[in-house]
Each structure stands twice: as structure tokens, then as C-alpha cells.
Design an enzyme around this catalytic site. Structure first.
Site, short mmCIF file in Angstrom:
data_model
loop_
_atom_site.label_atom_id
_atom_site.label_comp_id
_atom_site.label_asym_id
_atom_site.label_seq_id
_atom_site.Cartn_x
_atom_site.Cartn_y
_atom_site.Cartn_z
N GLU A 264 -3.62 -2.25 1.50
CA GLU A 264 -2.42 -1.52 1.90
C GLU A 264 -1.74 -0.91 0.68
O GLU A 264 -1.60 -1.56 -0.36
CB GLU A 264 -1.46 -2.48 2.61
CG GLU A 264 -0.15 -1.84 3.05
CD GLU A 264 0.82 -2.85 3.65
OE1 GLU A 264 1.71 -2.42 4.40
OE2 GLU A 264 0.68 -4.06 3.37
N LYS A 339 0.58 1.28 11.13
CA LYS A 339 1.25 -0.02 11.07
C LYS A 339 2.34 -0.03 12.14
O LYS A 339 3.24 0.82 12.14
CB LYS A 339 1.84 -0.26 9.69
CG LYS A 339 2.37 -1.68 9.49
CD LYS A 339 2.73 -1.93 8.02
CE LYS A 339 3.12 -3.38 7.79
NZ LYS A 339 3.40 -3.65 6.36
N CYS A 373 -1.47 -5.47 7.42
CA CYS A 373 -0.64 -6.55 6.87
C CYS A 373 0.17 -7.30 7.93
O CYS A 373 -0.37 -8.10 8.68
CB CYS A 373 0.24 -5.96 5.78
SG CYS A 373 0.97 -7.20 4.68
#
Length: 511
Positions: A264, A339, A373
């Protein structure tokens, strides 16, 4: 970069002949008038369709590999090209033979340098294994030999090519693809003046020859993953960052990996030039590189024949900024992922918004999912992807402290067990003292598995050394997941009480 190009490796069809002829004529510029007739191509396809492979780019034939199966015991090593093919009827082809014999391979001049020849050779090797044949054999030209014929014998010339003292466009390529010289043949292909009518009899041995026959499929069951544990460091400029990206792609592709995963926000070092701005303005400046990076990754995916998961990068859409990444497939196509859950720090410091798209993505190694993440800490997301038949979940992450890393790691391990899939995580290490809000990094990249008898007892397939820049290469077997789904000690997916609860994905973007 070939704009909007899509690369397809497939079987040759009779309908391709018009484009094939054009490509052959332009490829055989040193041998004018030498190309296969339509009747010969039809005969080859009729006799052995699996052995006739082509690469198509934007509906143009960019390359082709033709082959037959022969009973090699009927020939000695001094055969000629005409003897081995049996004339235009290819009478030497037999399904009961033991050797895959390559009778032609070419790459159109416009597409050379894209490693397309390597793809064709790898496809031939896979076919050889799946048909349970002993070897691949063919006669190879040595077109640069004519320049050295007065001073070197063919044997000495080949030795110098092996030592890389001389480059031969054909032999050097074949040697780099694991073929070895079995013999030098004189008079193999009459009229090949560049090679002085010499040819190298090349061979690649199938070490899996004792395995049972397999059906030729384009989807692999054992998939090799390459994870990049990226060192955060200051780069002089954008080109220096790209050079580091290419180093990892090149290194991992050399091990024939199917995927490479970046972390990321791996490109955060470029924010050093904007450290005089506030944090929100600095990361918006970083977003200006995203389109260029996408083009770079797409180029590398094609050139190095590897599917690239680009980690993540900031992207501005309308007035809002999102944390996004791309799956850049080795056929030239790409697909975006987002995300969905933004951390409190990302929202307060950078003003990021959560995305809205959640879906699996098709690859030549099956369906995959990508969660960035924090997203992996929400079990609903991987479960929805598992319901779409995801086999591998990739998690690019960025964590500053060991606490944050532990959250990502432990949740990723749980997701592998809950959803009976493989989970690969990759993060960044090191320090960025000149970039606000990105000072320190902590990571240990790893691949996690379900926990059952066919897998490691601790559910860890492999893991990198903590906080050290490195790559991790891991093979995962998709067939083991199929066995687990049906015959595992426990069956987390099948044993759900759907009569009591149900998970549903909302929103038009996720159809």
C-alpha cells in the site's frame, strides 16, 4: 507501451490464415517467399490443433509456434527438416509418438522485445508435460554464424554463444529458455545461407515424463506468488522509483512467478518534494503520478509476463481522493480495486474517502480478490469475495507500528481459515523522515493458508524476515482448496447456517 493492447495466447484457427500470412511474410524478411500455405496450416490444425499456438494483439497475429508429435525412434539425430515433417501432409505426426517436435516459431518484427517468444516456449513446455511426452526437439537456425564461418567452426561458434562472447538472435534466445544443443546438423534446411545450412538440434527434457496424461488447460493449479517487502527510501525522482519497481518485477519474473504484489502507498517517498505543503495537499500532489504508474505497471506486466498487483496509490476522482490499486494482467488488460474502509488517520490527515467497489477479478490463475490494509479487518468483505469463488486474497498494507501490523496479520490469518483460501500480505519497511505522517514503517510479508492436514500446521506457508527489504516467492496449490471445500476436517463455507443468517452485498457498483 502498446496503447490499449490486449495480448491473447490461444490455439491457431483456420480463420486466422489471412492475418497469419501477412505476419509470416513480414517476419521472414531474410527468406522472401518462405511461408506456410493455407492448405498446410489447415492440415496442421486438423491433425494436431493443440500444437498450433498463436499470440494475438489487437486482432493481429504477433507470433506463432507450430509443432507435431513424432515417434523419435524412427529418426536419427542427422535428419533433415523435410524428413521430420513428412512433407506438406505431415505424415510423420502420430498421437502415439513420444516427442513434441517444433517445426516453426516466429515473432512479428513490430512486437519483438516483448518476450512473446518466451510465452510460446513456455506454452510448448506445458503442453509437453500435459501430453506426457519425453521432450521438445527442434532444429534451430544460427543466423549470425555466416559472419564468423571463416574463423570459427560451428562447434566453436556455439561455445562462444554459450559463453555470451557472441550473440546469436536465435541460439542465444533458445539457450536462455532452458534448451540445450544436442547436435550440430549440416544440410538441415537447404537455402539457409545465413546459417551456412548448419542447424543446432535443440532439446528440452520433460522431467515429469512419468506423470499421467493431463488435459491441456490454460488455467494453472499450482500458482507462484511473488511478494515485495518494499524499503521506504527517498528517491531522486520519478524515474528512480520506476527503476526500483522494475528491479523487483524483473527479479520475481525470472522465477516464473504468476503474480507480484506491491505494498500500500509504496510510492509515498515521492511526497518528499511536497513536504512544505500540508499533509492533505502533499498527498494530492502524489496522486498526480498515479496515471503514469498505471501505464508503467501495465507495460511491465506485458514485458515480463506477470500479473502485477500494484499495491495502492492515491487517486482523485471528481472532488474526492481515494486509495486505489490495479490488477495489471499480463495480457495487457487491467482492473481497478478500491480501499473501502478508510482509517481515522487517513480521513483526518488526508481527507480520503472510502471506495464503493467490491468484486473478484478473473486471471489466468483463477479468481482473486484484493483488499487494501484496513479492509482485511472486516470479515464481511473476504466472505463476500469467497462467495464469488475467490481462491487467493491479496492484501497490500502499510503499518507504522507493530500493533498495527499485528491487526493486519492476525485478521489475514483468520480470513484464510474462515474462507478456505490463501491470503498474501505485503507491506513496507524503513523510514521516511522527510515525509509527514509517513515517518516509520513495520512489516513482515507472508502467505497464510487454511489450517488442515494438507496445509502447514500453523497456517503459515511462508514469511519474510521482519523489517528487512526482500522478496518472498511462494507456490500455492489451488487443488488443495478444492479438496478442503469437500473433505476438510471442518468446512467453514459449507457448514454456515444460512437458515439463520445471510450476508448480502449492496450497491450497483458491485453487480
Amino acid at each position: 507501451m502498446i496503447d490499449s493492447a490486449k495480448i491473447e495466447l490461444r490455439y491457431l484457427s483456420v480463420k486466422d490464415y489471412k492475418e497469419l500470412k501477412i505476419s509470416m511474410i513480414e517476419s521472414y524478411d531474410s527468406m522472401p517467399g518462405e511461408y506456410w500455405s493455407e492448405g498446410e496450416i489447415k492440415n496442421l490444425i486438423k491433425k494436431f490443433p493443440e500444437g498450433q499456438l498463436c499470440i494475438v494483439i489487437d486482432e493481429k497475429i504477433a507470433g506463432c509456434a507450430l509443432s507435431i508429435i513424432v515417434d523419435y525412434n524412427k529418426f536419427d539425430d542427422n535428419h533433415t527438416y523435410l524428413q521430420i515433417i513428412g512433407g506438406e501432409t505431415f505424415s510423420t505426426h502420430t498421437k502415439t509418438g513420444d516427442v513434441l517436435y517444433g517445426i516453426d516459431v516466429f515473432i512479428h518484427p513490430e512486437y519483438r522485445g516483448m518476450r512473446l517468444g518466451r510465452r510460446l516456449y513456455e506454452a510448448r513446455k506445458e503442453l509437453c508435460e500435459q501430453l506426457n511426452l519425453k521432450a521438445i526437439v527442434f532444429g534451430g537456425r544460427i543466423p549470425n554464424y555466416g559472419q564468423y564461418a571463416e574463423e570459427l567452426t560451428p562447434k566453436k561458434y556455439i561455445e562462444k554463444v554459450k559463453l555470451k562472447e557472441i550473440h546469436d538472435p536465435v541460439l542465444s534466445f533458445q539457450l536462455s529458455n532452458d534448451f540445450h544443443v544436442k547436435k550440430v546438423i549440416k544440410g538441415y534446411l537447404p537455402g539457409d545461407h545465413e546459417s551456412k545450412e548448419y542447424a543446432t538440434l535443440m532439446e528440452w527434457n520433460n522431467i515429469y515424463y512419468t506423470k499421467p496424461d493431463k488435459i491441456f488447460t490454460s488455467q494453472k493449479t499450482v500458482v507462484r506468488l511473488g511478494l515485495v517487502q518494499w524499503q521506504m527510501r527517498l528517491f531522486k525522482n520519478f524515474d528512480a522509483l520506476v527503476a526500483q519497481i522494475e528491479f523487483f518485477v524483473d527479479a520475481v519474473s525470472d522465477y516464473q512467478s504468476d503474480f507480484i504484489l506491491f505494498p500500500e502507498l509504496f510510492n509515498a517517498p515521492l511526497m518528499a518534494d511536497y513536504n512544505h505543503l500540508n499533509e492533505a495537499e502533499a498527498i494530492r500532489s502524489l496522486a498526480s503520478y498515479t496515471d503514469r504508474l498505471l501505464e508503467t505497471f501495465s507495460d511491465f506486466a506485458i514485458t515480463y509476463n506477470i500479473n502485477i498487483i500494484t499495491g495502492s496509490m492515491p487517486q482523485i476522482i471528481g472532488e474526492h481522493m481515494y486509495n486505489v490499486g490495479y490488477l495489471c494482467r499480463r495480457d495487457g488488460s487491467y482492473e481497478r480495486y478500491e480501499k473501502l474502509h478508510i482509517t481515522p488517520a487517513e480521513e483526518s490527515a488526508w481527507g480520503m474517502k472510502g471506495g464503493t467497489k467490491l468484486k473478484t477479478m478473473d486471471t489466468d490463475c483463477g479468481k482473486i480478490g484484493v483488499l487494501i490494509c484496513y479492509d482485511v479487518e472486516f470479515p464481511e468483505l473476504p466472505r463476500l469475495l469467497a462467495e464469488q469463488e475467490m481462491n487467493i486474497l491479496f492484501v497490500p498494507f502499510m503499518t507504522d507500528t507493530q500493533n498495527g501490523y499485528s491487526r493486519v496479520r492476525l485478521c489475514a490469518q483468520a480470513r484464510a481459515i474462515e474462507n478456505e483460501c490463501y491470503v498474501a500480505i505485503a507491506g513496507s519497511v524503513g523510514n521516511l523522515p522527510k515525509v509527514n505522517n509517513m515517518d516509520i514503517q513495520y512489516a513482515q510479508s507472508a502467505v497464510f493458508t487454511p489450517s488442515d492436514f494438507s496445509f502447514p500446521v500453523n497456517g503459515i506457508k511462508a514469511e519474510a524476515t521482519p523489517n528487512t527489504e526482500s522478496t518472498l516467492l511462494v507456490d500455492v496449490d489451488l487443488d488443495l482448496l478444492k479438496e478442503l471445500h469437500n473433505f476438510g476436517s471442518v468446512r467453514n463455507l459449507k457448514d454456515r447456517r444460512l437458515d439463520l443468517y445471510k450476508l448480502k452485498l449492496k450497491g450497483k457498483d458491485n453487480n
